[in-house]
Write a protein that holds these residues in place. Structure first.
Motif, PDB file in Angstrom:
ATOM      1  N   GLN A  96       0.831  -1.200   0.000  1.00 53.24           N
ATOM      2  CA  GLN A  96       0.000   0.000   0.000  1.00 53.24           C
ATOM      3  C   GLN A  96       0.867   1.251   0.000  1.00 53.24           C
ATOM      4  N   VAL A  97       0.297   2.289  -0.581  1.00 49.31           N
ATOM      5  CA  VAL A  97       0.968   3.585  -0.626  1.00 49.31           C
ATOM      6  C   VAL A  97       0.032   4.628  -0.021  1.00 49.31           C
ATOM      7  N   GLN A  98       0.576   5.476   0.792  1.00 52.90           N
ATOM      8  CA  GLN A  98      -0.189   6.588   1.356  1.00 52.90           C
ATOM      9  C   GLN A  98       0.344   7.891   0.771  1.00 52.90           C
ATOM     10  N   LEU A  99      -0.581   8.777   0.457  1.00 48.53           N
ATOM     11  CA  LEU A  99      -0.230  10.068  -0.131  1.00 48.53           C
ATOM     12  C   LEU A  99      -0.790  11.191   0.736  1.00 48.53           C
ATOM     13  N   ALA A 100       0.020  12.208   0.956  1.00 44.29           N
ATOM     14  CA  ALA A 100      -0.418  13.334   1.773  1.00 44.29           C
ATOM     15  C   ALA A 100      -0.072  14.635   1.058  1.00 44.29           C
ATOM     16  N   GLU A 101      -1.113  15.390   0.706  1.00 44.79           N
ATOM     17  CA  GLU A 101      -0.904  16.676   0.039  1.00 44.79           C
ATOM     18  C   GLU A 101      -0.781  17.793   1.071  1.00 44.79           C
ATOM     19  N   SER A 102      -0.091  18.838   0.667  1.00 45.57           N
ATOM     20  CA  SER A 102      -0.003  20.048   1.484  1.00 45.57           C
ATOM     21  C   SER A 102       0.280  21.230   0.568  1.00 45.57           C
ATOM     22  N   GLY A 103       0.076  22.422   1.091  1.00 46.71           N
ATOM     23  CA  GLY A 103       0.430  23.623   0.355  1.00 46.71           C
ATOM     24  C   GLY A 103      -0.729  24.396  -0.233  1.00 46.71           C
ATOM     25  N   GLY A 104      -1.937  23.884  -0.102  1.00 44.78           N
ATOM     26  CA  GLY A 104      -3.073  24.622  -0.627  1.00 44.78           C
ATOM     27  C   GLY A 104      -3.344  25.883   0.179  1.00 44.78           C
ATOM     28  N   GLY A 105      -4.228  26.715  -0.346  1.00 42.82           N
ATOM     29  CA  GLY A 105      -4.580  27.935   0.372  1.00 42.82           C
ATOM     30  C   GLY A 105      -5.280  28.930  -0.524  1.00 42.82           C
ATOM     31  N   LEU A 106      -5.340  30.153  -0.050  1.00 42.72           N
ATOM     32  CA  LEU A 106      -5.989  31.246  -0.768  1.00 42.72           C
ATOM     33  C   LEU A 106      -4.926  32.141  -1.373  1.00 42.72           C
ATOM     34  N   VAL A 107      -5.064  32.454  -2.654  1.00 45.33           N
ATOM     35  CA  VAL A 107      -4.096  33.286  -3.346  1.00 45.33           C
ATOM     36  C   VAL A 107      -4.834  34.189  -4.320  1.00 45.33           C
ATOM     37  N   GLN A 108      -4.286  35.350  -4.581  1.00 46.43           N
ATOM     38  CA  GLN A 108      -4.900  36.267  -5.532  1.00 46.43           C
ATOM     39  C   GLN A 108      -4.583  35.840  -6.962  1.00 46.43           C
ATOM     40  N   ALA A 109      -5.452  36.212  -7.859  1.00 53.25           N
ATOM     41  CA  ALA A 109      -5.223  35.929  -9.270  1.00 53.25           C
ATOM     42  C   ALA A 109      -3.882  36.514  -9.699  1.00 53.25           C
ATOM     43  N   GLY A 110      -3.147  35.736 -10.487  1.00 55.26           N
ATOM     44  CA  GLY A 110      -1.817  36.142 -10.908  1.00 55.26           C
ATOM     45  C   GLY A 110      -0.716  35.675  -9.976  1.00 55.26           C
ATOM     46  N   GLY A 111      -1.090  35.177  -8.817  1.00 58.02           N
ATOM     47  CA  GLY A 111      -0.120  34.735  -7.828  1.00 58.02           C
ATOM     48  C   GLY A 111       0.347  33.315  -8.061  1.00 58.02           C
ATOM     49  N   SER A 112       1.149  32.839  -7.114  1.00 59.12           N
ATOM     50  CA  SER A 112       1.741  31.503  -7.223  1.00 59.12           C
ATOM     51  C   SER A 112       1.507  30.710  -5.945  1.00 59.12           C
ATOM     52  N   LEU A 113       1.575  29.411  -6.108  1.00 61.05           N
ATOM     53  CA  LEU A 113       1.397  28.507  -4.980  1.00 61.05           C
ATOM     54  C   LEU A 113       2.113  27.206  -5.331  1.00 61.05           C
ATOM     55  N   ARG A 114       2.696  26.542  -4.326  1.00 62.75           N
ATOM     56  CA  ARG A 114       3.331  25.257  -4.571  1.00 62.75           C
ATOM     57  C   ARG A 114       2.678  24.186  -3.713  1.00 62.75           C
TER      58      ARG A 114
END
Length: 124
Positions: free
Chosen positions: A1-19
Protein backbone atom coordinates in the motif's frame (compact mmCIF):
# COMPACT_ATOMS: atom_id res chain seq x y z
CA UNK A 1 0.00 0.00 0.00
CA UNK A 2 0.97 3.59 -0.63
CA UNK A 3 -0.19 6.59 1.36
CA UNK A 4 -0.23 10.07 -0.13
CA UNK A 5 -0.42 13.33 1.77
CA UNK A 6 -0.90 16.68 0.04
CA UNK A 7 0.00 20.05 1.48
CA UNK A 8 0.43 23.62 0.36
CA UNK A 9 -3.07 24.62 -0.63
CA UNK A 10 -4.58 27.94 0.37
CA UNK A 11 -5.99 31.25 -0.77
CA UNK A 12 -4.10 33.29 -3.35
CA UNK A 13 -4.90 36.27 -5.53
CA UNK A 14 -5.22 35.93 -9.27
CA UNK A 15 -1.82 36.14 -10.91
CA UNK A 16 -0.12 34.74 -7.83
CA UNK A 17 1.74 31.50 -7.22
CA UNK A 18 1.40 28.51 -4.98
CA UNK A 19 3.33 25.26 -4.57
CA UNK A 20 1.66 22.00 -3.68
CA UNK A 21 3.53 19.04 -2.25
CA UNK A 22 2.61 15.38 -2.17
CA UNK A 23 4.57 13.08 0.12
CA UNK A 24 4.34 9.36 -0.54
CA UNK A 25 4.93 6.69 2.08
CA UNK A 26 4.63 2.92 2.28
CA UNK A 27 5.56 0.80 -0.76
CA UNK A 28 6.86 3.75 -2.76
CA UNK A 29 9.09 1.47 -4.86
CA UNK A 30 5.94 0.22 -6.56
CA UNK A 31 5.05 3.65 -7.98
CA UNK A 32 5.50 4.18 -11.73
CA UNK A 33 4.21 7.75 -11.91
CA UNK A 34 2.41 10.36 -9.87
CA UNK A 35 -0.14 12.86 -10.97
CA UNK A 36 -2.19 15.82 -9.90
CA UNK A 37 -5.90 16.10 -10.54
CA UNK A 38 -8.38 18.75 -9.51
CA UNK A 39 -12.09 18.98 -8.96
CA UNK A 40 -14.10 22.16 -8.83
CA UNK A 41 -17.60 22.28 -7.32
CA UNK A 42 -20.13 20.72 -9.65
CA UNK A 43 -17.48 19.52 -12.09
CA UNK A 44 -15.77 16.24 -12.79
CA UNK A 45 -12.28 15.51 -11.59
CA UNK A 46 -9.82 16.58 -14.27
CA UNK A 47 -6.19 15.81 -15.03
CA UNK A 48 -3.65 18.54 -14.31
CA UNK A 49 -0.16 17.05 -14.62
CA UNK A 50 1.82 13.85 -14.17
CA UNK A 51 5.43 12.79 -13.86
CA UNK A 52 7.15 9.42 -14.13
CA UNK A 53 9.31 8.48 -11.18
CA UNK A 54 12.07 6.98 -13.31
CA UNK A 55 13.12 9.38 -16.02
CA UNK A 56 10.98 12.27 -14.89
CA UNK A 57 8.87 12.53 -18.04
CA UNK A 58 6.17 15.14 -17.57
CA UNK A 59 2.67 15.58 -18.96
CA UNK A 60 0.31 18.52 -18.65
CA UNK A 61 -3.26 19.43 -19.38
CA UNK A 62 -3.51 22.13 -22.03
CA UNK A 63 -5.20 24.45 -19.54
CA UNK A 64 -2.09 24.60 -17.32
CA UNK A 65 0.77 24.31 -19.81
CA UNK A 66 3.23 27.14 -19.37
CA UNK A 67 1.81 28.04 -15.95
CA UNK A 68 2.22 24.89 -13.85
CA UNK A 69 5.33 22.78 -13.37
CA UNK A 70 5.41 19.30 -11.90
CA UNK A 71 8.61 17.97 -10.39
CA UNK A 72 9.79 15.22 -8.08
CA UNK A 73 12.37 14.58 -5.41
CA UNK A 74 12.85 10.83 -5.35
CA UNK A 75 15.03 10.97 -2.24
CA UNK A 76 12.11 12.50 -0.35
CA UNK A 77 9.40 10.51 -2.15
CA UNK A 78 7.73 13.83 -2.85
CA UNK A 79 6.14 15.36 -5.91
CA UNK A 80 5.54 19.07 -6.30
CA UNK A 81 3.19 21.18 -8.36
CA UNK A 82 4.40 24.73 -8.82
CA UNK A 83 1.48 26.86 -9.93
CA UNK A 84 2.01 30.33 -11.34
CA UNK A 85 -0.16 32.95 -13.03
CA UNK A 86 -3.12 31.50 -11.21
CA UNK A 87 -6.59 32.22 -12.45
CA UNK A 88 -9.96 32.04 -10.74
CA UNK A 89 -10.77 28.98 -12.83
CA UNK A 90 -7.90 27.15 -11.13
CA UNK A 91 -9.94 27.12 -7.93
CA UNK A 92 -10.54 23.50 -6.96
CA UNK A 93 -9.60 20.74 -4.61
CA UNK A 94 -6.29 19.35 -5.85
CA UNK A 95 -5.61 15.65 -5.46
CA UNK A 96 -2.35 13.78 -5.67
CA UNK A 97 -2.45 10.28 -7.12
CA UNK A 98 -0.03 7.42 -7.77
CA UNK A 99 -0.08 4.76 -10.45
CA UNK A 100 1.78 1.46 -10.36
CA UNK A 101 1.92 0.50 -14.02
CA UNK A 102 2.37 2.39 -17.32
CA UNK A 103 -1.23 3.28 -18.14
CA UNK A 104 -2.63 6.44 -19.66
CA UNK A 105 -1.62 9.04 -17.11
CA UNK A 106 -4.39 11.48 -17.96
CA UNK A 107 -7.24 9.30 -16.73
CA UNK A 108 -8.19 9.25 -13.07
CA UNK A 109 -9.59 5.73 -13.24
CA UNK A 110 -6.14 4.33 -13.91
CA UNK A 111 -4.60 5.53 -10.67
CA UNK A 112 -4.20 3.18 -7.75
CA UNK A 113 -3.77 5.52 -4.79
CA UNK A 114 -5.17 8.92 -3.90
CA UNK A 115 -4.54 11.59 -1.33
CA UNK A 116 -7.25 13.41 0.60
CA UNK A 117 -6.95 16.59 -1.43
CA UNK A 118 -6.00 20.16 -0.66
CA UNK A 119 -8.10 23.23 -1.40
CA UNK A 120 -6.76 25.91 -3.71
CA UNK A 121 -8.79 29.09 -3.95
CA UNK A 122 -7.85 31.87 -6.37
CA UNK A 123 -9.54 35.19 -5.72
CA UNK A 124 -10.08 37.58 -8.61
Amino acid sequence: QVQLAESGGGLVQAGGSLRLSCAASGRTSSIYAMGWFRQAPGKEREFVAAITIIGGSTYYADSVKGRFTISRDNAKNTVYLQMSSLKSEDTAVYYCAAIRVPRQLGYADGYDYWGQGTQVTVSS
